[in-house]
Design an enzyme around this catalytic site. Structure first.
Site, PDB file in Angstrom:
ATOM      1  N   ARG A  81       0.791  -2.803 -16.661  1.00  0.00           N
ATOM      2  CA  ARG A  81      -0.064  -2.127 -15.683  1.00  0.00           C
ATOM      3  C   ARG A  81       0.737  -1.130 -14.841  1.00  0.00           C
ATOM      4  NH1 ARG A  81      -2.968  -7.265 -12.983  1.00  0.00           N
ATOM      5  NH2 ARG A  81      -3.997  -5.666 -11.724  1.00  0.00           N
TER       6      ARG A  81
ATOM      7  N   LEU B 206      -0.821 -14.862 -18.816  1.00  0.00           N
ATOM      8  CA  LEU B 206      -1.548 -13.595 -18.813  1.00  0.00           C
ATOM      9  C   LEU B 206      -2.188 -13.465 -17.439  1.00  0.00           C
ATOM     10  CD1 LEU B 206      -3.510 -13.602 -22.228  1.00  0.00           C
ATOM     11  CD2 LEU B 206      -1.454 -12.282 -21.690  1.00  0.00           C
ATOM     12  N   ASP B 207      -2.289 -12.245 -16.920  1.00  0.00           N
ATOM     13  CA  ASP B 207      -2.992 -12.040 -15.661  1.00  0.00           C
ATOM     14  C   ASP B 207      -4.424 -12.543 -15.808  1.00  0.00           C
ATOM     15  OD1 ASP B 207      -0.747 -10.825 -14.623  1.00  0.00           O
ATOM     16  OD2 ASP B 207      -1.462  -8.785 -14.988  1.00  0.00           O
ATOM     17  N   ARG B 208      -5.001 -12.942 -14.697  1.00  0.00           N
ATOM     18  CA  ARG B 208      -6.374 -13.464 -14.714  1.00  0.00           C
ATOM     19  C   ARG B 208      -7.351 -12.512 -15.401  1.00  0.00           C
ATOM     20  NH1 ARG B 208      -9.700 -15.461  -9.299  1.00  0.00           N
ATOM     21  NH2 ARG B 208     -11.641 -15.985 -10.351  1.00  0.00           N
TER      22      ARG B 208
END
Length: 320
Positions: free
Chosen positions: A249, A145-147
């Site tokens: 995104r 997962l993205d930060r």
């Protein structure tokens, strides 16, 4: 070629000289055990492993000249060892575990924590869990997962589980669903975004992803409207069919509805309005996960949003 192994730590008996009379035992140990994490020093004090004149003492005990301090074996980390993860973060991650068995951990990752170290970060979720579960030798991230994205994250504790879940991810066995708060009124007709994505690195080293019809990799996300906030914003569910970097995104941006709090692909004006409501984060959350298990059963998990997200949505829905 010969290799040398560091000497095994042993018990130390230290006599307190007059110049250290009046010093607290915790400060005395911190000065002598260079490189040993402070948390470890307080742990051995708390457990009674440090003795003064053969008796247990508290961290605030003040030494007297002639005291004999027993220091248990403590190992100083080697130069190349990873930096120990702060106790506060370990407790947060332990509390975030949604499910754990002998082969799998699933946690509700908080926003702002990277899944692994690198790019200037000394540690992430996987390094923290390796510190928390030192007896588990095969801990590996199943996916990422993205930060700044929160939500359900899988960590395999066995190679067999890792292989099983990777195979499921390559097919359509794992169903991952995200919630995203996006700008504007999402049209009900936008049920799917199919736009090829291509990664590129800027001079700064920052990774960017863009839609590129000629060179991009096939990328598909299915969308569903969950809730509308007039023409200002929409809460959508996003189900990525493919698993490209930053896919949701970039696909929401491509559809004309960027995600709140997205510093890379978002709209600063929209994000500021959400920040003014208390929403100081990226509004993307992996909230639902369906996982096929090796024995043929299926497990479903759901993760609540954090307090900041919940309060921001509450304020967003309040009448002006």
């Amino acid at each position: 070629m010969t290799t040398t192994t560091p000497p095994t730590p042993s018990v130390q008996l230290l006599e307190v000289s007059p110049e250290y009379a009046g010093q607290r035992i915790d400060n005395f140990l911190l000065a002598r055990l260079k490189g040993v994490p402070k948390t470890l020093i307080y742990r051995i004090l708390r457990k009674g492993e440090v003795r003064v004149n053969k008796g247990r003492i508290k961290p605030e005990y003040k030494l007297q000249a002639g005291d004999i301090v027993r220091v248990p074996p403590v190992r100083v980390p080697e130069r190349d060892e990873p930096v120990p993860v702060a106790q506060g973060l370990l407790l947060r991650l332990e509390a975030a575990i949604v499910y754990e068995d002998k082969a799998l951990i699933i946690l509700n990752k908080p926003a702002g924590i990277a899944v692994h170290g690198g790019s200037g970060l000394t540690f992430g979720v996987i390094e923290a869990f390796r510190q928390m579960r030192p007896d588990v030798k095969e801990l590996e991230l199943v996916h990422r997962l993205d930060r700044d994205t929160s939500g359900l994250l899988m960590i395999a504790k066995k190679r067999s589980m890792l292989r099983h879940l990777h195979e499921a991810l390559r097919g359509d066995g794992i169903d991952k669903r995200y919630m995203a708060l996006v700008r504007g009124n999402w049209a009900a007709s936008i049920k799917q975004v199919r736009a090829p994505l291509m990664k590129s690195n800027l001079r700064s080293g920052e990774r960017m992803v863009e839609v590129n019809e000629d060179e991009g990799k096939e990328s598909v996300t299915v969308f569903k409207v969950l809730r509308r906030f007039g023409d200002f914003a929409t809460m959508v569910e996003a189900r990525p069919i493919t698993g490209r970097t930053h896919q949701i995104r970039v696909h929401t941006l491509h559809a004309g509805h960027c995600i709140a709090g997205d510093s890379k692909y978002g709209d600063e004006g929209f994000s500021k309005e959400i920040r003014d409501l208390g929403g100081k984060r990226l509004f993307l959350h992996a909230y639902m996960l369906t996982v096929p298990m090796p024995d043929g059963t299926e497990m479903k998990f759901q993760a609540p949003v954090d307090e900041m997200w919940a309060k921001t949505v509450e304020r967003l829905s309040a009448p002006y």
